[in-house]
Design a protein around this motif. Structure first.
Motif, PDB file in Angstrom:
ATOM      1  N   UNK A 201       0.814  -1.225   0.000  1.00 53.95           N
ATOM      2  CA  UNK A 201       0.000   0.000   0.000  1.00 53.95           C
ATOM      3  C   UNK A 201       0.844   1.271   0.000  1.00 53.95           C
ATOM      4  N   UNK A 202       2.148   1.153  -0.319  1.00 50.33           N
ATOM      5  CA  UNK A 202       3.042   2.303  -0.149  1.00 50.33           C
ATOM      6  C   UNK A 202       2.549   3.540  -0.897  1.00 50.33           C
ATOM      7  N   UNK A 203       1.985   3.326  -2.085  1.00 54.23           N
ATOM      8  CA  UNK A 203       1.609   4.465  -2.894  1.00 54.23           C
ATOM      9  C   UNK A 203       0.403   5.214  -2.350  1.00 54.23           C
ATOM     10  N   UNK A 204      -0.308   4.666  -1.365  1.00 51.15           N
ATOM     11  CA  UNK A 204      -1.480   5.365  -0.837  1.00 51.15           C
ATOM     12  C   UNK A 204      -1.306   5.749   0.627  1.00 51.15           C
ATOM     13  N   UNK A 205      -0.109   5.519   1.185  1.00 49.84           N
ATOM     14  CA  UNK A 205       0.118   5.884   2.580  1.00 49.84           C
ATOM     15  C   UNK A 205       0.055   7.396   2.757  1.00 49.84           C
ATOM     16  N   UNK A 206       0.652   8.098   1.798  1.00 53.83           N
ATOM     17  CA  UNK A 206       0.596   9.563   1.844  1.00 53.83           C
ATOM     18  C   UNK A 206       1.191  10.107   3.127  1.00 53.83           C
ATOM     19  N   UNK A 207       0.491  11.037   3.745  1.00 55.32           N
ATOM     20  CA  UNK A 207       0.995  11.672   4.958  1.00 55.32           C
ATOM     21  C   UNK A 207       0.553  11.003   6.228  1.00 55.32           C
ATOM     22  N   UNK A 208       0.051   9.780   6.171  1.00 55.83           N
ATOM     23  CA  UNK A 208      -0.402   9.107   7.382  1.00 55.83           C
ATOM     24  C   UNK A 208       0.771   8.818   8.311  1.00 55.83           C
TER      25      UNK A 208
ATOM     26  N   UNK B  16       5.015   7.053  15.324  1.00 58.03           N
ATOM     27  CA  UNK B  16       4.672   8.280  16.048  1.00 58.03           C
ATOM     28  C   UNK B  16       3.610   7.986  17.102  1.00 58.03           C
ATOM     29  N   UNK B  17       2.820   6.925  16.867  1.00 56.18           N
ATOM     30  CA  UNK B  17       1.805   6.500  17.822  1.00 56.18           C
ATOM     31  C   UNK B  17       1.993   5.012  18.097  1.00 56.18           C
ATOM     32  N   UNK B  18       1.596   4.592  19.301  1.00 56.95           N
ATOM     33  CA  UNK B  18       1.792   3.207  19.720  1.00 56.95           C
ATOM     34  C   UNK B  18       0.476   2.620  20.223  1.00 56.95           C
TER      35      UNK B  18
ATOM     36  N   UNK C 200      -9.931   5.304  13.688  1.00 54.72           N
ATOM     37  CA  UNK C 200     -10.748   6.190  14.520  1.00 54.72           C
ATOM     38  C   UNK C 200      -9.891   6.952  15.522  1.00 54.72           C
ATOM     39  N   UNK C 201      -8.903   6.274  16.130  1.00 50.25           N
ATOM     40  CA  UNK C 201      -8.144   6.893  17.218  1.00 50.25           C
ATOM     41  C   UNK C 201      -7.080   7.869  16.738  1.00 50.25           C
ATOM     42  N   UNK C 202      -6.451   7.615  15.577  1.00 54.84           N
ATOM     43  CA  UNK C 202      -5.404   8.533  15.107  1.00 54.84           C
ATOM     44  C   UNK C 202      -5.956   9.933  14.864  1.00 54.84           C
ATOM     45  N   UNK C 203      -7.079  10.120  14.119  1.00 50.43           N
ATOM     46  CA  UNK C 203      -7.626  11.472  13.957  1.00 50.43           C
ATOM     47  C   UNK C 203      -8.028  12.114  15.291  1.00 50.43           C
ATOM     48  N   UNK C 204      -8.487  11.291  16.243  1.00 48.71           N
ATOM     49  CA  UNK C 204      -8.876  11.835  17.543  1.00 48.71           C
ATOM     50  C   UNK C 204      -7.699  12.501  18.235  1.00 48.71           C
ATOM     51  N   UNK C 205      -6.511  11.926  18.105  1.00 47.12           N
ATOM     52  CA  UNK C 205      -5.325  12.554  18.695  1.00 47.12           C
ATOM     53  C   UNK C 205      -4.817  13.712  17.846  1.00 47.12           C
ATOM     54  N   UNK C 206      -4.847  13.546  16.532  1.00 46.94           N
ATOM     55  CA  UNK C 206      -4.353  14.616  15.656  1.00 46.94           C
ATOM     56  C   UNK C 206      -5.216  15.876  15.758  1.00 46.94           C
ATOM     57  N   UNK C 207      -6.508  15.714  16.027  1.00 43.22           N
ATOM     58  CA  UNK C 207      -7.398  16.865  16.189  1.00 43.22           C
ATOM     59  C   UNK C 207      -7.305  17.484  17.585  1.00 43.22           C
ATOM     60  N   UNK C 208      -6.612  16.803  18.499  1.00 41.68           N
ATOM     61  CA  UNK C 208      -6.413  17.321  19.860  1.00 41.68           C
ATOM     62  C   UNK C 208      -4.923  17.210  20.197  1.00 41.68           C
ATOM     63  N   UNK C 209      -4.085  18.057  19.596  1.00 40.24           N
ATOM     64  CA  UNK C 209      -2.635  17.903  19.737  1.00 40.24           C
ATOM     65  C   UNK C 209      -2.131  18.041  21.165  1.00 40.24           C
TER      66      UNK C 209
END
Length: 947
Positions: A208-215, A294-296, A312-321
């Protein structure tokens, strides 16, 4: 076409443009052509116009965006049945859509079913077959519309062939059929990874390397004790919709961990072998030290998470730095993965509540790697509640973000030491240790928050109890109503029962008539018995004559024993007896010194049952499960093709008919397939399949056959052996006892001409005794002589132990039997059901057998001697294989085979593991030239050969 004919609404979505092979400047044109062809086919099928999404061909990936798109169209159309390709398809777009549809329907959770269909690859275990004989011609017309695709390959003919293949079990009147795997949304709830036995790992897109993007990279950390449930955890992890994950597995055992490969689905996997036992805390710290993300996320090897968990959890942290951790709800399950009927652990975050006790399972939490940089570690002085302590450390720096979504699953009856179902005293002692550690660090305000949280929890429990009481009162009225309905149902059932009673009276009259016929048969037998009495009188006359002859012989013997010559020769006879006793004792003494002894001691034992008990014959059983017979083939025509033909005929001619045969060709280069085709022409109704694969040995072939079979039980036959025609008829009734996991029988040995050379090899000749096996030493210390051809195994047990060891091309039957014996119940039936052929083309004279013998010896030492601290087992196992190497080297030397050198090398490698005296004797003997040693052993074997 069936839905259209029934007047049901059909909506078709075509996701990709079909322009993968087209040049960039032609993609739009090719995509347009494909749309026109699809629209024309749609008119023939009658469902209207399809919806085109126009996504790039070979550009689909199983991810959140694709799932949400599919979920949206299903939800908006209010569909109750969704069709999608199967996860076993070759094309990556097909597999991506299959997995995305599965996840979309699981999330919807309402009354909707998924039907997976075949495009180019047969599904392993379809659960529905559809007769399409009456619409096959119309389907062919629709396929003919795709001229642009048919120019590249005859897809239409391949699909027709697949549809014809699916008629195999449906009868002659069905000429075309389609296969489906149908599942309902409620069957997917929290257990999607179990649906196809963990095959999601192989279905995932591996790049999936080509769709990882900035994740951001997420590290999933697993502290593993190499438990069987680890496979389920990894299968669930492979279904994650987040695209940038690494999996780090830390082996917390001293023993080496089984290999896991370099991928978990499409995600890279690293297995870290520590070489030392680690506590849960030490293993957690070790995993964090090796994480790159970056996350565990921590995942125990007996728990699992939903596909949406990380997404679900990654955006929850990214939206609350400002937050360092986020968590979701957790559902409690038992060890089988079933619901416990308890409310999910899904409460909002509260510092006070966290201090009073841990209510956030570790696998529900995603945390930033920053906490490791700030010094957060698992306390290696804590054997339990180390995860609570770790969360308390993170909470010093940040509150947690709570996502109101259940996406983690925790086996509350697991083996961590202090789980939810542990005893109160263990919990109390563990809590005291935590409070002793933290009480000096909490302020009065923080303690007050903890007390307030405890009070609030108590109040919530009271309110919940009142609500449940109210619901109970409301349900009582409904219960009375239901009771009236059930009484009416019972009345109707009583009427039906009376009707059945009348039917039974008629049946009883028929049985009386049959009894009268039986009485007539008894009268006929009585007449026959009277005739046999006449024959008995003749036999008595013959017995009298023989008795007179015996008396005459006895008188002659008396004269000899009392003669002068017999008296004179007495010293000679005494000396001969003395010489034989000395020779016998010398032979036994030397054998004992060399450690050559039989296991077990005592007389050979062959009896029926699980452990030697006498059981009644199981007659009249209506237990008729499907039995799958696996026949591995490799160049079956190289010696005598009649052997292969007879093996096939012995299965086709079984008197028990509910069976299937799967022939697995292990890379043959002769006429094996042609001979099979000739046999099938002679017996066209025989339920058999022929599968080909690259050469990898019998174990690999048998495993592939079992993977493709449909039976509840599996059995085996080799290409040159034969079953007795009533084998299954005699064996299957015993399987009505569901406690039996493996049943095996006696066998007859035959030569190349089919002549029986040894009949009942267990009972008459004590091959591999004792039977049945009572203890594991009966299997470890000697060759058990239980060929695959005499076994019939419950498929779920075969799968549980992983089938045959593909590293073995000899002893694989002993190895499989041993592993099933450890976890299941083995039953012995002392009747011959197999004709086991042994002839000049002996497999034991091969380098592959030599390698297997050495490998199996090492495997037994590694797995069954407690790291070689059990010296008795080490010596007994080593003596077994040492004797087998010596025996083979002697046979090979005498036959002129150069393999004797390799057999001697194998024996030499085992010498250090022998008992002291034989180790000393053979160490000296092996210093001499090999040929000299072997000639001496040949002479010694002649001297000390048992009489």
């Amino acid at each position: 076409m069936r839905h259209v004919a029934a007047g049901e609404q059909v909506i078709v979505h075509i996701l990709t443009d079909g322009a993968y092979r087209a040049a960039n400047d032609l993609r739009e044109s090719v995509a347009g052509t494909r749309q026109k062809e699809s629209a024309t086919a749609a008119l023939i099928l009658g469902y209207g116009a399809p919806h085109f999404w126009g996504l790039p061909d070979r550009g689909l990936h199983y991810c959140e965006s694709l799932i949400l798109q599919i979920q949206s169209v299903i939800d908006s159309s209010d569909a109750d049945l969704v069709y999608a390709p199967s996860i076993f398809e070759i094309h990556p777009d097909h597999r991506a859509v299959a997995l995305a549809a599965l996840e979309a329907i699981r999330r919807l959770g309402r009354n909707v079913s998924l039907a997976m269909y075949e495009v180019g690859v047969p599904m392993v275990h379809p659960n529905a077959l559809l007769d399409i004989s009456d619409v096959a011609a119309k389907k062919a017309q629709a396929m003919a519309c795709f001229a642009s695709q048919l120019e590249e390959q005859a897809y239409d003919q391949q699909i027709i062939a697949l549809n014809r293949f699916r008629t195999y079990t449906l009868g002659l009147h069905v000429t075309s059929a389609e296969a489906y795997f149908i599942s309902r949304a409620e069957e997917l709830d929290g257990n999607t990874h179990k649906l196809f036995g963990g095959r999601f790992v192989s279905a995932m897109d591996s790049s999936p390397d080509q769709v990882i993007g900035g994740n951001a990279l997420v590290s999933v950390l697993i502290r593993s004790m190499d438990r069987p449930l680890l496979s389920e955890a990894l299968s669930a992890l492979a279904l994650q919709t987040y695209l940038n994950i690494e999996v780090v597995v830390v082996n917390a055992r001293k023993e080496k961990h089984r290999e896991l490969g370099e991928k978990c689905g499409r995600y890279p996997l690293r297995l870290i072998q520590t070489g030392a036992p680690l506590s849960r805390s030490a293993a957690a710290n070790y995993a964090m030290d090796h994480a790159r993300g970056a996350y565990l996320v921590f995942l125990d090897d007996d728990d699992w998470i939903d596909p949406s968990h990380i997404s679900v959890l990654v955006p929850a942290l990214q939206n609350n730095p400002e937050k360092l951790a986020a968590y979701c709800g957790t559902e409690l399950r038992n060890m089988r993965g079933e619901k416990l009927g308890l409310e999910p652990m899904n409460s909002p975050f509260s510092q006070g509540r966290l201090r009073s006790g841990n209510y956030i399972p570790l696998n529900a939490l995603l945390f930033s790697s920053q906490v490791v940089g700030r010094g957060a570690r698992f306390d290696e002085g804590l054997s339990v509640y180390e995860d609570w302590d770790f969360l308390l450390q993170i909470s010093q720096w940040s509150e947690f973000t709570h996502v109101d979504h259940v996406a983690a699953y925790y086996r509350a009856s697991g083996q961590s030491g202090v789980g939810l179902l542990a005893d109160d005293q263990s919990k109390k002692e563990a809590r005291i240790r935590i409070f002793e550690k933290w009480r000096h660090l909490w302020s009065g305000v923080q303690v007050e928050e903890m007390v307030t949280a405890l009070s609030q929890m108590t109040l919530e429990a009271i309110v919940t109890g009142q609500t449940q009481l109210q619901a109970l009162g409301e349900s009582s009225g409904k219960l009375l109503s239901d009771l009236g309905i059930r009484m009416e149902t019972s009345r109707i059932a009583l009427i039906e029962l009376e009707e059945k009673f009348n039917e039974q009276e008629v049946l009883l009259a028929e049985r009386n008539q049959e009894l009268n016929i039986a009485l007539e048969d008894i009268s006929s037998l009585r007449n026959a018995l009277e005739k046999s009495s006449e024959k008995q009188a003749q036999l008595e006359i013959q017995i009298g004559a023989l008795s007179a002859e015996i008396q005459f012989k006895n008188s002659q013997l008396y004269e000899i024993l009392h003669s002068t010559s017999w008296a004179i020769s007495a010293p000679v006879r005494t000396l001969g007896r003395f010489r034989n006793r000395v020779k016998l004792r010398l032979r036994h003494g030397i054998r004992r010194l060399l450690g050559i002894s039989r296991w077990p001691g005592g007389a050979p034992v062959v009896s029926q049952g699980f452990s030697g008990e006498t059981l009644l014959v199981c007659e009249g059983s209506k237990h008729t499960p499907l039995v799958s017979v696996i026949l591995p083939v490799y160049n079956a025509c190289r010696v005598d093709k009649q052997f292969f033909w007879n093996a096939l005929k012995s299965i086709q001619g079984q008197t028990y008919k509910n069976l299937e045969l799967i022939v697995v060709d292990d890379g043959s280069t002769d006429g094996s397939r042609a001979l099979y085709d000739e046999f099938m022409q002679a017996y066209p109704g025989f339920n058999a399949r022929y599968v080909t694969k690259a050469n990898a040995g019998q174990s690999s072939a048998r495993n592939l056959g079992v993977q493709m079979c449909l039976g509840q039980y599996v059995s085996f036959i080799d290409q040159d052996d034969e079953w007795y025609e009533d084998r299954l008829e005699k064996v299957v009734p015993w399987l009505a006892d569901t406690a039996i996991d493996l049943l095996y029988t006696d066998a007859d040995n035959i030569d190349a001409t089919g002549r029986i050379t040894y009949k009942n090899i267990h009972k008459t000749y004590s091959f591999g005794w004792p039977h049945p096996k009572r203890q594991i030493e009966d299997i470890l210390f000697k060759d058990i002589i239980v060929m695959p051809g005499v076994m019939i195994i419950k498929k779920e047990k075969y799968d549980a132990v992983g089938g045959f060891d593909v590293n073995l091309s000899g002893y694989e039957d002993d190895d499989l039997f041993l592993r099933i014996f450890e976890i299941g119940k083995v039953f012995y039936l002392p009747i011959s059901t197999l004709r086991w052929r042994m002839y000049g083309d002996n497999y034991s004279f091969s380098s592959r057998m030599l390698k297997s013998r050495l490998y199996y010896w090492k495997k037994l030492l590694h797995n069954y001697t407690n790291h070689q601290t059990d010296t008795f087992r080490v010596r007994m196992i080593s003596m077994r294989f040492f004797q087998e190497f010596l025996t083979q080297s002697l046979a090979q030397f005498q036959s002129g085979s150069e393999l004797y050198r390799h057999s001697m090398d194998g024996a030499r490698e085992i010498i250090p593991y022998l008992p002291i005296f034989p180790r000393l004797v053979f160490s000296i003997g092996f210093l001499l030239p090999q040929k000299f040693t072997l000639r001496a052993m040949v002479r010694a074997s002649q001297i000390f050969r048992p009489h």
